[in-house]
Each structure stands twice: as structure tokens, then as C-alpha cells.
Design a protein around this motif. Structure first.
Motif, short mmCIF file in Angstrom:
data_model
loop_
_atom_site.label_atom_id
_atom_site.label_comp_id
_atom_site.label_asym_id
_atom_site.label_seq_id
_atom_site.Cartn_x
_atom_site.Cartn_y
_atom_site.Cartn_z
N LYS A 30 -34.23 -19.56 31.92
CA LYS A 30 -33.55 -20.77 32.40
C LYS A 30 -32.07 -20.71 32.02
N VAL A 31 -31.80 -20.12 30.84
CA VAL A 31 -30.41 -20.00 30.36
C VAL A 31 -29.70 -18.83 31.04
N PHE A 34 -27.77 -18.18 35.20
CA PHE A 34 -26.40 -18.25 35.70
C PHE A 34 -25.44 -17.41 34.85
N CYS A 35 -25.99 -16.54 33.99
CA CYS A 35 -25.13 -15.73 33.11
C CYS A 35 -25.06 -14.29 33.61
N VAL A 92 -26.19 -23.27 26.07
CA VAL A 92 -26.87 -24.12 25.08
C VAL A 92 -28.37 -23.87 25.24
N GLY A 98 -28.66 -31.76 27.93
CA GLY A 98 -28.55 -33.17 28.29
C GLY A 98 -28.16 -34.09 27.15
N LYS A 99 -27.67 -33.53 26.04
CA LYS A 99 -27.28 -34.37 24.89
C LYS A 99 -25.75 -34.37 24.70
N ILE A 101 -23.88 -31.72 24.32
CA ILE A 101 -23.46 -30.66 23.38
C ILE A 101 -22.44 -29.73 24.03
N ALA A 102 -22.72 -29.27 25.26
CA ALA A 102 -21.78 -28.34 25.90
C ALA A 102 -20.42 -29.01 26.14
N LEU A 126 -15.30 -20.08 35.85
CA LEU A 126 -15.91 -19.79 37.15
C LEU A 126 -17.37 -20.16 37.07
N VAL A 127 -17.84 -20.99 37.99
CA VAL A 127 -19.21 -21.49 37.92
C VAL A 127 -19.88 -21.31 39.27
N THR A 132 -24.79 -26.92 39.01
CA THR A 132 -24.17 -28.25 39.00
C THR A 132 -24.03 -28.82 37.58
N ALA A 133 -24.96 -28.46 36.67
CA ALA A 133 -24.85 -28.98 35.30
C ALA A 133 -23.56 -28.46 34.65
N ARG A 136 -20.54 -30.19 35.98
CA ARG A 136 -20.41 -31.54 35.40
C ARG A 136 -19.80 -31.47 33.99
N LYS A 140 -16.43 -33.38 32.87
CA LYS A 140 -16.42 -34.32 31.73
C LYS A 140 -15.41 -33.89 30.66
C1 LIG Z 1 -24.68 -25.76 31.60
C2 LIG Z 1 -25.13 -26.08 30.17
C3 LIG Z 1 -24.27 -25.31 29.18
C4 LIG Z 1 -24.97 -27.59 29.94
O1 LIG Z 1 -25.27 -27.87 28.56
P1 LIG Z 1 -25.58 -29.38 28.06
O2 LIG Z 1 -25.39 -29.41 26.59
O3 LIG Z 1 -26.87 -29.82 28.61
O4 LIG Z 1 -24.39 -30.17 28.79
P2 LIG Z 1 -24.00 -31.73 28.62
O5 LIG Z 1 -25.17 -32.46 28.07
O6 LIG Z 1 -22.71 -31.79 27.88
O7 LIG Z 1 -23.70 -32.18 30.11
C5 LIG Z 1 -24.59 -31.83 31.16
C6 LIG Z 1 -24.30 -32.71 32.37
O8 LIG Z 1 -24.88 -32.10 33.52
C7 LIG Z 1 -25.78 -33.01 34.10
N1 LIG Z 1 -26.85 -32.22 34.73
C8 LIG Z 1 -27.84 -31.57 34.12
N2 LIG Z 1 -28.60 -30.95 35.05
C9 LIG Z 1 -28.04 -31.21 36.25
C10 LIG Z 1 -28.36 -30.86 37.58
N3 LIG Z 1 -29.40 -30.07 37.87
N4 LIG Z 1 -27.54 -31.32 38.57
C11 LIG Z 1 -26.48 -32.11 38.29
N5 LIG Z 1 -26.11 -32.47 37.02
C12 LIG Z 1 -26.91 -32.02 36.04
C13 LIG Z 1 -26.25 -33.89 32.97
O9 LIG Z 1 -26.81 -35.10 33.46
C14 LIG Z 1 -24.93 -34.09 32.23
O10 LIG Z 1 -24.06 -34.99 32.91
P3 LIG Z 1 -23.97 -36.57 32.51
O11 LIG Z 1 -23.53 -36.63 31.07
O12 LIG Z 1 -22.96 -37.12 33.47
O13 LIG Z 1 -25.35 -37.14 32.70
C15 LIG Z 1 -26.62 -25.71 29.95
O14 LIG Z 1 -27.37 -26.27 31.00
C16 LIG Z 1 -26.85 -24.20 29.95
O15 LIG Z 1 -26.78 -23.56 28.91
N6 LIG Z 1 -27.15 -23.64 31.14
C17 LIG Z 1 -27.39 -22.18 31.25
C18 LIG Z 1 -26.15 -21.34 30.97
C19 LIG Z 1 -25.00 -21.74 31.87
O16 LIG Z 1 -25.17 -22.12 33.02
N7 LIG Z 1 -23.78 -21.62 31.31
C20 LIG Z 1 -22.56 -21.90 32.04
C21 LIG Z 1 -22.21 -20.73 32.90
S1 LIG Z 1 -20.77 -21.12 33.88
#
Ligand SMILES: CC(C)(COP(=O)(O)OP(=O)(O)OC[C@H]1O[C@@H](n2cnc3c(N)ncnc32)[C@H](O)[C@@H]1OP(=O)(O)O)[C@@H](O)C(=O)NCCC(=O)NCCS
Length: 180
Positions: A30-31, A34-35, A92, A98-99, A101-102, A126-127, A132-133, A136, A140
Motif C-alpha cells: 500500500k505504501v 506510489f514509490c 508514512v 489520516g492523522k 503526520i505527513a 512530483l505526485v 490524491t492523498a 492533499r 495542506k
Molecule cells: C501520502 C501519505 C504520505 C499521506 O500520509 P498521512 O500522514 O496520512 O497524511 P495526512 O494525514 O497529513 O493527510 C492526508 C490527507 O489526504 C486525505 N486522503 C487520504 N486518502 C485519500 C484519498 N484516497 N483521496 C483523497 N484524499 C485522501 C486525508 O483525508 C487527508 O486530508 P484531510 O486532512 O483534508 O482530511 C501516505 O498515504 C503514504 O505514505 N502513502 C504512500 C507513499 C506515498 O504516496 N508517498 C508520497 C509519494 S509522492
């Protein structure tokens, strides 16, 4: 430092003793989805990556929740004519998603690198359009969405459209006095 619920989020240099905690997300598809790396299937492979790539990296930190590593964040500087910019990347562990942290970690990292590297004008990310997470998180943290770069890189061998975000050292969101 920043707070998430009742826990303190901080960044610190990596230590080889973090390897067990890093396995939590290094081995999680899951992590890694996108890496640039594939999820590690053995602890040895993860330790080798940790020792040869993460530890020698110029700016690679553990994201800690109340002192325990729950993710990592790196800032990679460009060289030569491009040295005014650097690229940020972060992960993360999925149980902590969702807490906030990122988002907190990206803000702290941006403040730190703009303070540490006086020549740095621009931090970019670059994402993948599907991630979408992560988009976001950058919104933020005050980054500006600049556009979509079509088929910009290969993700797991597949041409991928990427959204490019940036934060400039002169943007008002950058707070040089924040404690990282
Ligand atoms: C991306 C990632 C780092 C986010 O970490 P996190 O600690 O959960 O991030 P945050 O809690 O600070 O914020 C996440 C935001 O995305 C939103 N979100 C989560 N899943 C989502 C989805 N599928 N679609 C839209 N928004 C989403 C959350 O609701 C939150 O926004 P909000 O505060 O407005 O509700 C984590 O999901 C991760 O490690 N993903 C895999 C690795 C990755 O993608 N790294 C980045 C490569 S560019």
C-alpha cells in the motif's frame, strides 16, 4: 515539532536501529504503490537499501511520533544550474495514515531545508495523478499546484502522469522560526 491529537511529531536523523520500524512500510505494498521502489520481501534487502541509500542520503529523516519512527521524509538537492531547487518525498506507515503526520512532516522539512540551504529557492514534489492523498498533503502544507506533466516518469514500468507542486522560499507559508 508539531502535535497530532495528543502525540508529538518530530523529525530526526536516521539510525541503523530504526531498521525494524522501517520494515513496517518498506514491506507494505500500500505504501510502495506510489514509490520508486518495490516493497521489500526480505529484511536483508530492506537493511541493504536502508544502509546504502537512506543513511548516506544528503537529507533523509525519520518521521517520529512521540519518538518512534513511523515514516520517513527526504529532500534531494539538484546540482549545477538546477541547484536552486530540490525535490521532497515522504512515506508514512499505513497504520498511521489520516492523522496529519505527513502534512506536519512536510511543513517541518520545508522550513528546515530553506533555513539550512540558503541557496535553495524552490522545493518541488512530483505526485502521480492517482495519488490524491499525497496531493492533499502538499496542498495542506501550502504548496502550489502548477500543473500536470503527462507521462512524465515510469512508475513500476508504466508511463505515469504527474502533478507538479512547488513551495518557494519567499512564499508566506514558509516559517523560518518554526522548531523542527
Ligand atoms: C501520502 C501519505 C504520505 C499521506 O500520509 P498521512 O500522514 O496520512 O497524511 P495526512 O494525514 O497529513 O493527510 C492526508 C490527507 O489526504 C486525505 N486522503 C487520504 N486518502 C485519500 C484519498 N484516497 N483521496 C483523497 N484524499 C485522501 C486525508 O483525508 C487527508 O486530508 P484531510 O486532512 O483534508 O482530511 C501516505 O498515504 C503514504 O505514505 N502513502 C504512500 C507513499 C506515498 O504516496 N508517498 C508520497 C509519494 S509522492
Amino acid at each position: 515539532m508539531e502535535r497530532s491529537s495528543d502525540s508529538v511529531i518530530s523529525l530526526r536523523p536516521l539510525d541503523i536501529s530504526d531498521a525494524d520500524d522501517f520494515m513496517k512500510w518498506y514491506s507494505d505494498e500500500k505504501v510502495s504503490k506510489f514509490c520508486s521502489w518495490d516493497a521489500f520481501t526480505t529484511k536483508e534487502a530492506a537493511i541493504e537499501y536502508f544502509a546504502k541509500t537512506a543513511i548516506p542520503h544528503p537529507w533523509y529523516k525519520a518521521i517520529c511520533l512521540s519518538g518512534r519512527a513511523v515514516g520517513s521524509i527526504s529532500v534531494t538537492p539538484f546540482r549545477g544550474y538546477d541547484k536552486c531547487r530540490a525535490e521532497i518525498g515522504y512515506v508514512v506507515a499505513s497504520e498511521y495514515w489520516g492523522k496529519g503526520i505527513a502534512t506536519a512532516a512536510v511543513k517541518m522539512a520545508a522550513n528546515s531545508v530553506f533555513m539550512e540551504w540558503g541557496h535553495l529557492e524552490r522545493l518541488e514534489a512530483l505526485v502521480a495523478v492517482e495519488n490524491t492523498a499525497s496531493q492533499r498533503v502538499l496542498e495542506k502544507a501550502g504548496f502550489t499546484r502548477e500543473g500536470v506533466l503527462r507521462k512524465y516518469y515510469l512508475s513500476k514500468g508504466k508511463p505515469t502522469d504527474a502533478v507538479i507542486f512547488s513551495l518557494l522560499s519567499t512564499d508566506p507559508q514558509v516559517n523560518y522560526f518554526m522548531d523542527a
